[in-house]
Design a protein around this motif. Structure first.
Motif, short mmCIF file in Angstrom:
data_model
loop_
_atom_site.label_atom_id
_atom_site.label_comp_id
_atom_site.label_asym_id
_atom_site.label_seq_id
_atom_site.Cartn_x
_atom_site.Cartn_y
_atom_site.Cartn_z
N ALA A 1 10.75 -5.92 -9.32
CA ALA A 1 10.41 -6.00 -7.62
C ALA A 1 8.95 -5.98 -7.35
CB ALA A 1 11.21 -4.79 -6.77
N LEU A 2 8.28 -5.26 -8.31
CA LEU A 2 6.82 -5.25 -7.88
C LEU A 2 5.84 -6.42 -8.74
CD1 LEU A 2 6.30 -1.51 -7.82
CD2 LEU A 2 6.86 -2.77 -6.02
N VAL A 3 6.37 -6.99 -9.62
CA VAL A 3 5.70 -8.15 -10.29
C VAL A 3 4.68 -8.95 -9.56
CG1 VAL A 3 6.01 -9.88 -12.00
CG2 VAL A 3 7.21 -7.71 -12.36
N GLY A 4 3.65 -9.26 -9.73
CA GLY A 4 2.94 -10.34 -8.82
C GLY A 4 2.34 -9.78 -7.49
N LYS A 5 2.82 -8.48 -7.12
CA LYS A 5 2.34 -7.87 -5.88
C LYS A 5 1.13 -7.15 -5.83
CE LYS A 5 6.93 -7.52 -4.05
NZ LYS A 5 6.94 -8.73 -3.37
N ALA A 6 0.21 -7.38 -5.23
CA ALA A 6 -1.04 -6.28 -5.38
C ALA A 6 -0.60 -5.16 -4.68
CB ALA A 6 -2.07 -7.11 -4.38
N VAL A 7 -0.87 -4.11 -5.51
CA VAL A 7 -0.58 -2.79 -5.14
C VAL A 7 -1.61 -1.72 -5.00
CG1 VAL A 7 1.15 -0.63 -5.56
CG2 VAL A 7 1.86 -3.15 -6.28
N LEU A 8 -1.65 -1.11 -3.78
CA LEU A 8 -2.70 -0.04 -3.96
C LEU A 8 -2.29 1.29 -3.27
CD1 LEU A 8 -6.00 0.45 -3.19
CD2 LEU A 8 -5.67 0.05 -0.92
N PRO A 9 -2.51 2.33 -4.25
CA PRO A 9 -2.18 3.39 -4.22
C PRO A 9 -3.00 4.22 -3.30
CG PRO A 9 -2.72 3.22 -6.23
CD PRO A 9 -2.80 1.92 -5.68
N LEU A 10 -2.82 5.24 -2.40
CA LEU A 10 -3.62 5.95 -1.63
C LEU A 10 -3.09 7.23 -1.54
CD1 LEU A 10 -4.39 3.64 1.35
CD2 LEU A 10 -5.87 3.93 -0.78
N ALA A 11 -3.83 8.34 -1.50
CA ALA A 11 -3.28 9.94 -1.68
C ALA A 11 -4.08 10.49 -0.59
CB ALA A 11 -3.27 10.50 -3.02
N VAL B 1 0.91 -1.05 -0.08
CA VAL B 1 -0.02 -0.04 0.16
C VAL B 1 1.09 1.41 0.09
CG1 VAL B 1 -1.89 1.44 1.21
CG2 VAL B 1 -1.80 -1.30 1.25
N VAL B 2 0.76 2.07 -0.90
CA VAL B 2 1.79 3.19 -1.05
C VAL B 2 0.70 4.48 -0.87
CG1 VAL B 2 3.20 4.62 -2.48
CG2 VAL B 2 2.96 2.02 -2.87
N VAL B 3 1.20 5.15 0.20
CA VAL B 3 0.46 6.26 0.93
C VAL B 3 1.34 7.63 0.69
CG1 VAL B 3 -0.90 7.26 2.83
CG2 VAL B 3 -0.49 4.75 2.64
N SER B 4 0.57 8.56 -0.15
CA SER B 4 1.39 9.56 -0.50
C SER B 4 0.59 10.98 -0.34
CB SER B 4 1.88 9.56 -1.92
OG SER B 4 2.68 10.89 -2.09
N PRO B 5 1.09 12.05 0.23
CA PRO B 5 0.32 13.18 -0.04
C PRO B 5 0.57 13.72 -1.23
CG PRO B 5 2.52 13.64 1.05
CD PRO B 5 2.52 12.12 0.86
N VAL B 6 -0.22 14.64 -1.98
CA VAL B 6 -0.29 14.99 -3.14
C VAL B 6 0.14 16.48 -3.07
CG1 VAL B 6 -1.52 15.54 -5.34
CG2 VAL B 6 -1.97 13.37 -4.10
N TYR B 7 1.33 16.92 -3.70
CA TYR B 7 1.79 18.16 -3.61
C TYR B 7 1.67 18.79 -5.23
CZ TYR B 7 3.60 16.99 0.87
OH TYR B 7 3.75 16.76 2.15
N ARG B 8 1.12 19.74 -5.45
CA ARG B 8 1.16 20.31 -6.80
C ARG B 8 0.95 19.21 -7.86
NH1 ARG B 8 5.91 24.35 -5.09
NH2 ARG B 8 4.41 25.78 -4.22
N ALA B 9 -0.17 18.36 -7.79
CA ALA B 9 -0.50 17.44 -8.78
C ALA B 9 0.53 16.14 -8.84
CB ALA B 9 -0.81 17.93 -10.04
#
Length: 182
Positions: free
Chosen positions: A97-107, A72-80
């Protein structure tokens, strides 16, 4: 269950993205997953920017990404755009490195206008890094997260429910991946 690594690009643990990352870790742990939080801000800055993969803390962070079933990648959004902290860590990952992994982006961000950063900036970055299972991202407006100094620093009920709902397809992806390797 699955091992999930939550990568936080938050500038501090009490900043809004840090609050979201903690909530996600708690929810995934309650669902039976092993959830670890990697706060990129805690990595040695010079080693991170110099791409010193041999530095013990950087090496451990890269190993945590490699061994996780999902991210799960959590990031603030700065200037888009996403946080430079997130990009600095992702740049260190080896190809595939990310092949086959479930990835959820959150902002998190100050306005609905920042929402586009998920679909047009962060998700494409994750695909470019080799991710094959990037789920639709989820955006939490800053106004839905209490200021840490004014209360608990909690995600307000409607946003909390929406965030928990966003975790459902992520957990489904983790289960499917687990079933394939079993």
């Amino acid at each position: 269950m699955s091992t999930v690594l939550i990568i936080s690009g938050s500038p501090s643990s009490t900043a809004r993205p840090g609050v979201v990352a903690t909530l996600v870790a708690t929810a995934l742990t309650a669902a039976g997953h092993s959830a670890d939080l990697l706060a990129v801000r805690d990595l040695p800055t010079v080693a991170l920017l110099a791409e010193d993969r041999a530095e013990p803390a950087i090496s451990a962070a890269l190993s945590a990404v490699e061994s996780a079933d999902g991210l799960v990648v959590v990031s603030p959004v700065y200037r888009a755009a996403y946080s430079g902290l997130v990009k600095s860590l992702l740049d260190l990952l080896p190809t595939g490195a990310l092949v086959g992994k479930a990835v959820l982006p959150l902002a998190t961000g100050g306005s609905q206008g920042h929402l586009v950063a998920l679909d047009f900036v962060l998700r494409p970055l994750l695909f470019a890094m080799g991710a094959t299972k990037v789920l639709p991202g989820h955006f939490v407006p800053d106004r839905m997260i209490e200021e840490p100094g004014t209360g608990t620093g909690a995600v307000l009920a409607p946003a909390r429910k929406a965030l928990e709902d966003a975790l459902v397809p992520f957990q489904d992806a983790l289960r499917k991946a687990s079933a394939l390797t079993a």
